[in-house]
Design a protein around this motif. Sequence first.
Motif, PDB file in Angstrom:
ATOM      1  N   ILE A  70       0.862  -1.343  -0.074  1.00 24.76           N
ATOM      2  CA  ILE A  70       0.220  -0.011   0.007  1.00 24.76           C
ATOM      3  C   ILE A  70       0.935   1.094   0.156  1.00 24.76           C
ATOM      4  O   ILE A  70       1.790   1.192   0.559  1.00 24.76           O
ATOM      5  CB  ILE A  70      -0.974  -0.017   1.303  1.00 24.76           C
ATOM      6  N   THR A  71       0.346   2.214  -0.657  1.00 22.68           N
ATOM      7  CA  THR A  71       1.162   3.405  -0.516  1.00 22.68           C
ATOM      8  C   THR A  71       1.290   4.175   0.785  1.00 22.68           C
ATOM      9  O   THR A  71       0.520   3.840   1.660  1.00 22.68           O
ATOM     10  CB  THR A  71       0.226   4.514  -1.367  1.00 22.68           C
ATOM     11  N   PRO A  72       2.409   4.980   1.062  1.00 25.09           N
ATOM     12  CA  PRO A  72       2.656   5.644   2.508  1.00 25.09           C
ATOM     13  C   PRO A  72       1.395   6.629   2.823  1.00 25.09           C
ATOM     14  O   PRO A  72       1.095   6.561   4.100  1.00 25.09           O
ATOM     15  CB  PRO A  72       3.709   6.392   2.141  1.00 25.09           C
ATOM     16  N   GLU A  73       0.771   7.280   1.737  1.00 28.26           N
ATOM     17  CA  GLU A  73      -0.373   7.982   2.204  1.00 28.26           C
ATOM     18  C   GLU A  73      -1.591   7.267   2.665  1.00 28.26           C
ATOM     19  O   GLU A  73      -2.073   7.593   3.602  1.00 28.26           O
ATOM     20  CB  GLU A  73      -0.810   8.775   0.711  1.00 28.26           C
ATOM     21  N   LEU A  74      -1.730   5.971   2.089  1.00 26.57           N
ATOM     22  CA  LEU A  74      -3.006   5.044   2.416  1.00 26.57           C
ATOM     23  C   LEU A  74      -2.551   4.566   3.990  1.00 26.57           C
ATOM     24  O   LEU A  74      -3.535   4.357   4.657  1.00 26.57           O
ATOM     25  CB  LEU A  74      -3.243   3.913   1.482  1.00 26.57           C
ATOM     26  N   GLU A  75      -1.340   4.173   4.271  1.00 24.30           N
ATOM     27  CA  GLU A  75      -0.880   3.953   5.522  1.00 24.30           C
ATOM     28  C   GLU A  75      -1.156   4.919   6.660  1.00 24.30           C
ATOM     29  O   GLU A  75      -1.729   4.641   7.669  1.00 24.30           O
ATOM     30  CB  GLU A  75       0.673   3.231   5.402  1.00 24.30           C
ATOM     31  N   THR A  76      -0.761   6.189   6.392  1.00 18.36           N
ATOM     32  CA  THR A  76      -1.148   7.324   7.110  1.00 18.36           C
ATOM     33  C   THR A  76      -2.640   7.396   7.348  1.00 18.36           C
ATOM     34  O   THR A  76      -2.941   7.741   8.656  1.00 18.36           O
ATOM     35  CB  THR A  76      -0.219   8.492   6.644  1.00 18.36           C
ATOM     36  N   GLU A  77      -3.126   7.344   6.251  1.00 17.87           N
ATOM     37  CA  GLU A  77      -4.794   7.535   6.466  1.00 17.87           C
ATOM     38  C   GLU A  77      -5.486   6.351   7.328  1.00 17.87           C
ATOM     39  O   GLU A  77      -6.320   6.611   8.211  1.00 17.87           O
ATOM     40  CB  GLU A  77      -5.486   7.452   5.180  1.00 17.87           C
ATOM     41  N   LEU A  78      -4.943   5.113   7.137  1.00 17.42           N
ATOM     42  CA  LEU A  78      -5.424   4.199   7.903  1.00 17.42           C
ATOM     43  C   LEU A  78      -5.013   4.255   9.466  1.00 17.42           C
ATOM     44  O   LEU A  78      -5.931   4.044  10.062  1.00 17.42           O
ATOM     45  CB  LEU A  78      -4.763   2.778   7.690  1.00 17.42           C
ATOM     46  N   LEU A  79      -3.782   4.574   9.688  1.00 15.78           N
ATOM     47  CA  LEU A  79      -3.349   4.853  11.112  1.00 15.78           C
ATOM     48  C   LEU A  79      -3.970   5.870  11.855  1.00 15.78           C
ATOM     49  O   LEU A  79      -4.584   6.103  12.603  1.00 15.78           O
ATOM     50  CB  LEU A  79      -1.948   4.927  11.201  1.00 15.78           C
ATOM     51  N   ALA A  80      -4.385   7.107  10.873  1.00 17.48           N
ATOM     52  CA  ALA A  80      -4.958   8.231  11.468  1.00 17.48           C
ATOM     53  C   ALA A  80      -6.722   7.897  11.576  1.00 17.48           C
ATOM     54  O   ALA A  80      -7.158   8.117  12.867  1.00 17.48           O
ATOM     55  CB  ALA A  80      -5.080   9.435  10.549  1.00 17.48           C
ATOM     56  N   ASN A  81      -7.075   7.060  11.070  1.00 13.80           N
ATOM     57  CA  ASN A  81      -8.416   6.821  11.048  1.00 13.80           C
ATOM     58  C   ASN A  81      -8.795   5.624  12.486  1.00 13.80           C
ATOM     59  O   ASN A  81      -9.631   5.814  12.849  1.00 13.80           O
ATOM     60  CB  ASN A  81      -9.002   6.153   9.972  1.00 13.80           C
ATOM     61  N   ALA A  82      -7.606   5.012  12.675  1.00 14.57           N
ATOM     62  CA  ALA A  82      -7.644   4.066  13.854  1.00 14.57           C
ATOM     63  C   ALA A  82      -7.324   4.752  14.846  1.00 14.57           C
ATOM     64  O   ALA A  82      -7.538   4.454  16.158  1.00 14.57           O
ATOM     65  CB  ALA A  82      -6.938   2.883  13.627  1.00 14.57           C
ATOM     66  N   GLY A  83      -6.588   6.229  15.004  1.00 14.32           N
ATOM     67  CA  GLY A  83      -6.202   7.016  16.152  1.00 14.32           C
ATOM     68  C   GLY A  83      -4.970   6.202  16.715  1.00 14.32           C
ATOM     69  O   GLY A  83      -4.707   6.350  17.845  1.00 14.32           O
ATOM     70  N   VAL A  84      -4.002   5.508  15.916  1.00 12.50           N
ATOM     71  CA  VAL A  84      -3.052   4.719  16.594  1.00 12.50           C
ATOM     72  C   VAL A  84      -1.681   5.304  15.704  1.00 12.50           C
ATOM     73  O   VAL A  84      -1.694   5.770  14.527  1.00 12.50           O
ATOM     74  CB  VAL A  84      -3.106   3.556  16.631  1.00 12.50           C
ATOM     75  N   PHE A  85      -0.338   4.931  16.393  1.00 19.27           N
ATOM     76  CA  PHE A  85       0.816   5.181  15.740  1.00 19.27           C
ATOM     77  C   PHE A  85       1.423   4.106  14.936  1.00 19.27           C
ATOM     78  O   PHE A  85       1.880   4.190  13.644  1.00 19.27           O
ATOM     79  CB  PHE A  85       1.771   5.552  16.610  1.00 19.27           C
ATOM     80  N   ASN A  86       1.066   2.816  15.461  1.00 19.58           N
ATOM     81  CA  ASN A  86       1.578   1.640  14.775  1.00 19.58           C
ATOM     82  C   ASN A  86       0.773   0.528  15.325  1.00 19.58           C
ATOM     83  O   ASN A  86      -0.109   0.764  16.546  1.00 19.58           O
ATOM     84  CB  ASN A  86       2.874   1.397  14.947  1.00 19.58           C
ATOM     85  N   VAL A  87       0.514  -0.616  14.327  1.00 22.15           N
ATOM     86  CA  VAL A  87      -0.110  -1.835  14.513  1.00 22.15           C
ATOM     87  C   VAL A  87       0.739  -3.019  14.607  1.00 22.15           C
ATOM     88  O   VAL A  87       1.469  -3.171  13.542  1.00 22.15           O
ATOM     89  CB  VAL A  87      -1.397  -1.976  13.711  1.00 22.15           C
ATOM     90  N   VAL A  88       0.758  -3.802  15.666  1.00 18.29           N
ATOM     91  CA  VAL A  88       1.450  -4.964  15.500  1.00 18.29           C
ATOM     92  C   VAL A  88       0.620  -6.148  15.710  1.00 18.29           C
ATOM     93  O   VAL A  88      -0.132  -6.458  16.708  1.00 18.29           O
ATOM     94  CB  VAL A  88       2.559  -4.980  16.656  1.00 18.29           C
TER      95      VAL A  88
END
Length: 476
Positions: A70-88
């Motif tokens: 996925i593109t960096p822009e989409l990754e940033t949007e997914l993280l912002a929508n979840a309200g988190v910095f990273n997901v493990v």
Amino acid sequence: MKGQRAVRGRGGFLNTLSGRFLLLTVGFVMLAEVLIFVPSIARFRVDYLSLRLEKAQIASLALLANDGMITPELETELLANAGVFNVVLRRDEVRQLVLSSPIPTPVAATYDLRSAGSWQMIRDALAGLADPEDRVVRVIGNPVQQAGLLIEITLRSAPLRQAMLDYGQRILGLSALISAVTAGLLFLAVRRLMVLPIRRVVRHMQSYAEAPEDGRRVIAPTAKVAELRAAEDALQTLQTQLTGALRQKERLAQLGSAVAKISHDLRNILTTAQLFADRIETSADPAVARAAPKLVGSISRAVSLCESTLAFGRAEEHPPKLARLALRPLVEDVAAGEGLDGASNPACLIDVAAGLTIRADAEQLYRVLSNLVRNARQAIEATGTPGTIEIAAGEDDTAWWIRVGDTGPGLPAKAREHLFAAFQGGTRKGGSGLGLAIAAELVRGHGGRLDLVRSDAEGTEFMIRLPRAEGLAEET
């Protein structure tokens, strides 16, 4: 009403039963809401973090669906929508960083929702509310739909704290509303069931105190609450008895006034008769000369009785004039005054030693014994059968005693209940009961006691005890 206004004036509404109950109700309801609020805010925090875990898992699924491309822009949007910095996400045995972005500060704390207990969740929630700093925290939980072994996210604590504060304000506002409504309903219920009935009782007491002789002011019990009804019943009984006692007191006062007037006039008549009796003593007739002293003595006692009745009506019975006197001659005078001797019917037996001397007021003691002997004679005569009256006396280490007994029918049970009460302890029909009341009072004036020893089918016996010491009789 004046009493109620005075109470309100001293302390206002909050000093009344209604006001204090209202404050207590609000306080206890708010306490209950606070006890509910603490676990509620902890549950809200867990739900908030669980929602972030679910959003983070959904965001990670988008990455997995595109084979990690996925593109960096989409990754940033997914993280912002979840309200988190990273997901493990840990799906097998491998811990895989699925989505990530720069973390502004080191991770300050880690919270594992999988094993947290109730007290730990409450403690973490309160600690989060108390910490105003915006920190980065790590949260670990179980993926939904068994999509892996665990999921781990990092996020800021400030949005969580703000969401908890907003929720807490809503809960506290709702709690305040519930407290107000509950307190109002309880206040109205208690006011109707308790406060108003209590005020009614108070109003009746105040009204009754203004005119206790008015029978219309006696309370009529109407309360439906058992305790209040019992209080109203007790108050009604008390007021009824008091009203009756006041009416009786008024009648006795009127009767006493009438007796005082009669005694006053009778005393004047007897005084005139006493003057004529004094002249009879100078008669040349030996029989008249012998009878004159007894006539003079009887009239003198009648005058003294009138004066004593006047004193009793004024509650001013004079103290006894104590002096040494031979008891047997006094007892013989009492028997002779009642027309009794060993051969009369009833017979009067005197068992008093000739040398027995006591310390007493001769006139008052004569009145006491005369009353007891007269009552005994009248009781025996009422039966229409022969009988005996016995007067005995003696002494011990502490007192002189005089016993007056008879073989009459005994006293009625009702008479024994108020035997020494004026106008209540009459021993015969038509009697006033004043004689025994005066007799007991005179004996008490000597520091002694007049007691009913027995009264049954075999007869009645009274006992007089006069103390030998200069003071009050010993209490037994």
